[in-house]
Design a protein around this motif. Sequence first.
Motif, PDB file in Angstrom:
ATOM      1  N   THR A 152      33.999  -2.727  35.891  1.00 36.34           N
ATOM      2  CA  THR A 152      33.752  -2.103  37.207  1.00 36.34           C
ATOM      3  C   THR A 152      32.578  -1.280  37.159  1.00 36.34           C
ATOM      4  N   ASN A 153      32.466  -0.080  37.877  1.00 38.38           N
ATOM      5  CA  ASN A 153      31.281   0.741  37.862  1.00 38.38           C
ATOM      6  C   ASN A 153      31.815   2.091  38.332  1.00 38.38           C
ATOM      7  N   GLU A 154      30.801   3.043  38.402  1.00 35.87           N
ATOM      8  CA  GLU A 154      31.150   4.560  38.900  1.00 35.87           C
ATOM      9  C   GLU A 154      32.054   4.495  40.442  1.00 35.87           C
ATOM     10  N   ILE A 155      31.786   3.694  41.280  1.00 36.50           N
ATOM     11  CA  ILE A 155      32.241   3.763  42.498  1.00 36.50           C
ATOM     12  C   ILE A 155      33.993   3.624  42.349  1.00 36.50           C
ATOM     13  N   LYS A 156      34.405   2.885  41.361  1.00 38.06           N
ATOM     14  CA  LYS A 156      35.893   2.782  41.417  1.00 38.06           C
ATOM     15  C   LYS A 156      36.385   3.909  40.567  1.00 38.06           C
ATOM     16  N   THR A 157      35.628   4.633  39.685  1.00 39.35           N
ATOM     17  CA  THR A 157      36.034   5.645  38.795  1.00 39.35           C
ATOM     18  C   THR A 157      36.058   7.113  39.520  1.00 39.35           C
ATOM     19  N   ILE A 158      35.044   7.481  40.355  1.00 38.97           N
ATOM     20  CA  ILE A 158      34.951   8.302  40.906  1.00 38.97           C
ATOM     21  C   ILE A 158      36.168   8.853  41.663  1.00 38.97           C
ATOM     22  N   PRO A 159      36.640   8.182  42.485  1.00 34.98           N
ATOM     23  CA  PRO A 159      38.051   8.648  43.324  1.00 34.98           C
ATOM     24  C   PRO A 159      39.207   9.134  42.268  1.00 34.98           C
ATOM     25  N   GLU A 160      39.302   8.419  41.049  1.00 29.21           N
ATOM     26  CA  GLU A 160      40.219   8.456  40.136  1.00 29.21           C
ATOM     27  C   GLU A 160      39.948   9.947  39.421  1.00 29.21           C
ATOM     28  N   LEU A 161      38.834  10.227  39.261  1.00 28.36           N
ATOM     29  CA  LEU A 161      38.322  11.784  38.874  1.00 28.36           C
ATOM     30  C   LEU A 161      38.567  12.753  39.793  1.00 28.36           C
ATOM     31  N   LEU A 162      38.235  12.492  41.089  1.00 25.00           N
ATOM     32  CA  LEU A 162      38.492  13.387  42.243  1.00 25.00           C
ATOM     33  C   LEU A 162      39.853  13.746  42.343  1.00 25.00           C
ATOM     34  N   ASP A 163      40.937  12.561  42.290  1.00 22.47           N
ATOM     35  CA  ASP A 163      42.417  12.972  41.980  1.00 22.47           C
ATOM     36  C   ASP A 163      42.931  13.845  41.205  1.00 22.47           C
ATOM     37  N   ILE A 164      42.092  13.973  40.091  1.00 24.20           N
ATOM     38  CA  ILE A 164      42.781  15.038  39.123  1.00 24.20           C
ATOM     39  C   ILE A 164      42.183  16.330  39.347  1.00 24.20           C
ATOM     40  N   LEU A 165      41.270  16.437  39.959  1.00 20.56           N
ATOM     41  CA  LEU A 165      40.561  17.827  40.131  1.00 20.56           C
ATOM     42  C   LEU A 165      41.054  18.955  41.212  1.00 20.56           C
ATOM     43  N   CYS A 166      40.891  19.820  40.974  1.00 19.13           N
ATOM     44  CA  CYS A 166      41.010  20.889  41.937  1.00 19.13           C
ATOM     45  C   CYS A 166      39.988  21.415  42.515  1.00 19.13           C
ATOM     46  N   LEU A 167      39.374  21.117  43.747  1.00 17.94           N
ATOM     47  CA  LEU A 167      38.041  21.507  44.332  1.00 17.94           C
ATOM     48  C   LEU A 167      38.244  22.319  45.561  1.00 17.94           C
ATOM     49  N   GLU A 168      39.307  22.960  46.009  1.00 19.76           N
ATOM     50  CA  GLU A 168      39.327  23.552  47.004  1.00 19.76           C
ATOM     51  C   GLU A 168      38.233  24.724  47.084  1.00 19.76           C
ATOM     52  N   GLY A 169      37.503  24.880  48.201  1.00 18.77           N
ATOM     53  CA  GLY A 169      36.424  25.972  48.318  1.00 18.77           C
ATOM     54  C   GLY A 169      35.141  25.599  47.705  1.00 18.77           C
ATOM     55  N   CYS A 170      35.196  24.423  46.901  1.00 22.28           N
ATOM     56  CA  CYS A 170      33.828  24.103  46.313  1.00 22.28           C
ATOM     57  C   CYS A 170      32.967  23.220  47.059  1.00 22.28           C
ATOM     58  N   ILE A 171      31.846  23.237  46.604  1.00 19.17           N
ATOM     59  CA  ILE A 171      30.581  22.270  47.407  1.00 19.17           C
ATOM     60  C   ILE A 171      30.478  21.208  46.303  1.00 19.17           C
ATOM     61  N   VAL A 172      30.638  20.013  46.723  1.00 17.15           N
ATOM     62  CA  VAL A 172      30.428  18.631  45.603  1.00 17.15           C
ATOM     63  C   VAL A 172      29.147  18.016  46.046  1.00 17.15           C
ATOM     64  N   THR A 173      28.493  17.778  44.985  1.00 15.38           N
ATOM     65  CA  THR A 173      27.340  17.072  44.783  1.00 15.38           C
ATOM     66  C   THR A 173      27.691  15.717  44.132  1.00 15.38           C
ATOM     67  N   ILE A 174      26.907  14.706  44.698  1.00 12.72           N
ATOM     68  CA  ILE A 174      27.029  13.208  43.949  1.00 12.72           C
ATOM     69  C   ILE A 174      25.833  12.624  44.107  1.00 12.72           C
ATOM     70  N   ASP A 175      25.238  11.609  43.412  1.00 14.98           N
ATOM     71  CA  ASP A 175      24.139  10.886  43.723  1.00 14.98           C
ATOM     72  C   ASP A 175      24.396   9.661  44.784  1.00 14.98           C
ATOM     73  N   ALA A 176      23.564   9.151  45.008  1.00 14.21           N
ATOM     74  CA  ALA A 176      23.406   8.096  46.038  1.00 14.21           C
ATOM     75  C   ALA A 176      24.621   6.706  45.741  1.00 14.21           C
ATOM     76  N   MET A 177      24.872   6.520  44.431  1.00 15.84           N
ATOM     77  CA  MET A 177      25.785   5.503  44.283  1.00 15.84           C
ATOM     78  C   MET A 177      27.241   6.036  44.713  1.00 15.84           C
ATOM     79  N   GLY A 178      27.440   7.201  44.903  1.00 11.20           N
ATOM     80  CA  GLY A 178      28.645   7.721  45.386  1.00 11.20           C
ATOM     81  C   GLY A 178      28.910   7.901  46.574  1.00 11.20           C
ATOM     82  N   THR A 179      27.982   7.653  47.395  1.00  9.86           N
ATOM     83  CA  THR A 179      27.829   7.921  48.800  1.00  9.86           C
ATOM     84  C   THR A 179      28.657   6.783  49.501  1.00  9.86           C
ATOM     85  N   GLN A 180      29.931   6.785  49.444  1.00 10.40           N
ATOM     86  CA  GLN A 180      30.671   5.961  49.941  1.00 10.40           C
ATOM     87  C   GLN A 180      31.654   6.398  50.890  1.00 10.40           C
TER      88      GLN A 180
END
Length: 197
Positions: A152-180
């Motif tokens: 696969t590629n990063e696009i399938k792994t990024i959502p899995e990583l997001l699922d395990i993180l607590c990001l409340e109140g954070c600003i998230v940055t991501i490169d162009a590949m993640g703009t889905q």
Amino acid sequence: MEKEKKDILLIDCMREIPDPRAPYNQRHKFLDIIIIAVTAVLAGMDTWNEIADWAASKKQWLGTFLELPGGIPSHDTINRVFQMIEPEKFHDAFFRWASAVSGKVKGVVAIDGKTARRSREEAGDIKPIHTVSAWAVESSLVLGQLCVDEKTNEIKTIPELLDILCLEGCIVTIDAMGTQKEIARKIIHKTQIISCR
């Protein structure tokens, strides 16, 4: 308050990792080896030799919370122990600690993929290791990291990583590949709701 403090102790989280060594001829405590390696890496050490040298220079400090019955383990001993550890068990224990610490993280969290240098073996046809990480910029802490499946590629792994993180109140940055669209929806959901309580 005391419970909250205990939950973020690295040593308590690392106790969850089972000792894979034979029960005889053990000169060093398993937990001592793990804590030495993790604290050395957090201090910027990159190789087994650097970890052992750092530990030798910090022996007095390490002795204030570790048993060290056999002194500081050699770089070979540390390396051997980490080769035997189940990676998932280590990941889970470390992630539990990082999550407890990251519960207080605010500000920018950068999501990015990287390929590990020198992780490819042409002789064995082993492809380089590629991971996606979440980096808390202000606290200089990796909040989570997942390997990208070869197929696969990063696009399938990024959502899995997001699922395990607590990001409340954070600003998230991501490169162009993640703009889905799906990734954007997940980031909005994770940063706006109380998803980690």
